[in-house]
Design an enzyme around this catalytic site. Structure first.
Site, PDB file in Angstrom:
ATOM      1  N   TRP A 131       0.857  -1.201   0.000  1.00  0.00           N
ATOM      2  CA  TRP A 131       0.000   0.000   0.000  1.00  0.00           C
ATOM      3  C   TRP A 131       0.890   1.247   0.000  1.00  0.00           C
ATOM      4  O   TRP A 131       1.857   1.308   0.764  1.00  0.00           O
ATOM      5  CB  TRP A 131      -0.887  -0.036   1.250  1.00  0.00           C
ATOM      6  N   ASP A 159      -1.791  -6.067   8.682  1.00  0.00           N
ATOM      7  CA  ASP A 159      -2.691  -4.990   8.275  1.00  0.00           C
ATOM      8  C   ASP A 159      -3.950  -5.679   7.744  1.00  0.00           C
ATOM      9  O   ASP A 159      -3.899  -6.348   6.709  1.00  0.00           O
ATOM     10  CB  ASP A 159      -2.009  -4.145   7.185  1.00  0.00           C
ATOM     11  N   LYS A 188     -13.832  -0.208   5.310  1.00  0.00           N
ATOM     12  CA  LYS A 188     -14.411  -0.921   4.161  1.00  0.00           C
ATOM     13  C   LYS A 188     -15.444  -1.942   4.624  1.00  0.00           C
ATOM     14  O   LYS A 188     -16.477  -2.116   3.997  1.00  0.00           O
ATOM     15  CB  LYS A 188     -13.344  -1.693   3.382  1.00  0.00           C
TER      16      LYS A 188
HETATM   17  C1  LMR Z   1      -6.830   2.499  -0.714  1.00  0.00           C
HETATM   18  O1  LMR Z   1      -5.827   1.782  -0.688  1.00  0.00           O
HETATM   19  O2  LMR Z   1      -7.325   2.960  -1.741  1.00  0.00           O
HETATM   20  C2  LMR Z   1      -7.539   2.825   0.571  1.00  0.00           C
HETATM   21  O3  LMR Z   1      -6.963   2.142   1.630  1.00  0.00           O
HETATM   22  C3  LMR Z   1      -7.719   4.266   0.802  1.00  0.00           C
HETATM   23  C4  LMR Z   1      -6.468   4.937   1.222  1.00  0.00           C
HETATM   24  O4  LMR Z   1      -6.498   5.606   2.265  1.00  0.00           O
HETATM   25  O5  LMR Z   1      -5.452   4.841   0.534  1.00  0.00           O
END
Ligand code: LMR
Length: 398
Positions: free
Chosen positions: A132, A213, A248
């Site tokens: 991420w 996570d 989510k």
């Molecule tokens: C995403 O990965 O799109 C979500 O978790 C929103 C974010 O805060 O990045």
């Protein structure tokens, strides 16, 4: 002269910045597949029936809005532990798991990162490659040292499990290993149950600390199956952390509600750890807000509302699977030979394999907004936009 005079404009956020660009685009064809937000068939963010009912119950019996305890609404931690670790968890029963309410998943990650850096300053944290986009900012910002382990294998479109294990085995003892509990973001490629068992064993043998996570519990297979790695770690007796989010899974994005759980050696250690986690909370935001925690605790504490929640998340899963099927079909119909990745990946995201330049072309020419790393959000597809997305994507994938 202002002390801010030399500050340069910051780059836009790789995910949230995409939504800003989408909003500014006047094209009637535009599709936002950037941010990970579930949308229903009509393209709207749904309000879960269980949330609607919980909010109505809370409104029918208004309470004074005093401060919450530093670690959160009473009852929230126990409800979260049951969801994350399962009913009848021996680890929970032993009292060695500390759970506190956090400002959603990101807040849980940051609180965990601050806590870890306080007691192991500058420790290594290993991220999957890729991960991420915000992980580096959260953990690097807390002072930890970022390293990587191999994860996504571009050649196979799956997990490079041998590479992952080799890199984890090479980590310094005491390093933290960040793991996506399910619905890996951005690749959509998860470990299977036997791989989880191997990874948890390896981490334990090497004296490492897994930090899970878990933002999508219920979006892959179901609330129980999606927590398999977390539960193996919890029951194995090792030290671990879990950040879980209700953004989510309960559609509570704007409530900023989640939890941080820390698995300790025993109940006495857990008590001391909790006292220190509270200090981190106090120094950051003092104590958390009420409404989101009340909603979650109401739903998880009522068997009917909980069943309604599970059924609705299952319907999200099914709709995403249907959209993946339609996208793959559309890609095939438009000449893309290899589409297995679309239906094999799990959760909200599909990792297209497109380059940042191609993702920019997708935005500039087709008004389809995905993340530069090649990620698109399948949970924002619907029967009206999926064909257009398939035709446009196929032009770049062929
Ligand atoms: C995403 O990965 O799109 C979500 O978790 C929103 C974010 O805060 O990045």
């Amino acid at each position: 002269m202002s002390i801010f005079a030399s500050i340069e404009q910051a780059p836009t956020d790789p995910i949230l910045g995409i939504s800003d660009a989408y909003r500014a685009d006047p094209s009637p064809d535009k599709v936002n597949l950037g941010i990970g937000v579930y949308q229903d068939e009509s393209g709207k963010l749904p309000l879960l029936a269980a949330v609607r009912e919980a909010v109505a119950r809370i409104a029918a019996d208004p309470k004074p809005l005093g401060y919450q305890p530093m670690d959160g609404l009473p009852g929230f931690a126990a409800a979260t532990q049951e969801l994350v670790f399962g009913k009848g968890s021996a680890a929970v029963a032993s009292g060695r798991i500390v759970t506190v309410q956090t400002l959603a998943g990101t807040g849980a990650l940051k609180l965990g990162a601050d806590f870890l850096n306080r007691f192991s300053p500058g420790a290594d944290i290993l991220f999957s490659e890729p991960t991420w986009d915000n992980h580096a900012a959260v953990f690097g910002g807390a002072g930890l040292t970022i390293r990587a382990y191999r994860y996504y294998d571009r050649a196979t479109g799956g997990v490079d499990f041998a590479g992952m294990c080799a890199d984890i085995a090479d980590a310094k003892p005491g390093s933290i290993v960040l793991l996506h509990a399910c619905c890996h973001n951005p690749s959509g490629c998860d470990l299977d149950d036997s791989q989880w068992a191997e990874v948890v064993k390896l981490i334990g043998e090497k004296g490492l600390i897994p930090f899970f996570d878990m933002a999508y519990q219920g979006f892959a297979v179901g609330a129980e199956a999606d927590a398999v790695g977390v539960r193996l770690a919890a029951e194995s007796g090792i030290t671990f952390l879990v950040a879980n989010s209700y953004s989510k899974t309960f559609g509570l994005y704007g409530e900023r509600i989640g939890g941080l759980s820390i698995g300790c050696a025993d109940a006495a250690e857990a008590k001391r750890v909790l006292s220190r986690v509270k200090l981190c909370i106090r120094a950051n935001y003092s104590n958390p807000p009420t409404q989101g925690a009340t909603i979650v605790t109401t739903i998880l504490g009522d068997s009917e509302l909980r069943a309604s929640w599970e059924a609705e998340v299952a319907s999200y899963r099914d709709r995403i699977r249907d959209m993946r099927g339609l996208l793959a079909e559309g890609l095939r119909a438009n000449g893309v030979a290899e589409t297995g990745f679309v239906t094999k990946q799990r959760g909200m995201f599909t990792f297209t394999g497109l380059s940042p330049e191609q993702m920019q072309t997708l935005r500039g020419e087709y008004h389809i907004y995905g993340v530069d790393n090649g990620r698109i959000c399948c949970a924002a597809l619907n029967t009206r936009n999926v064909e257009y997305v398939a035709v446009s994507l196929a032009k770049l994938l062929k």
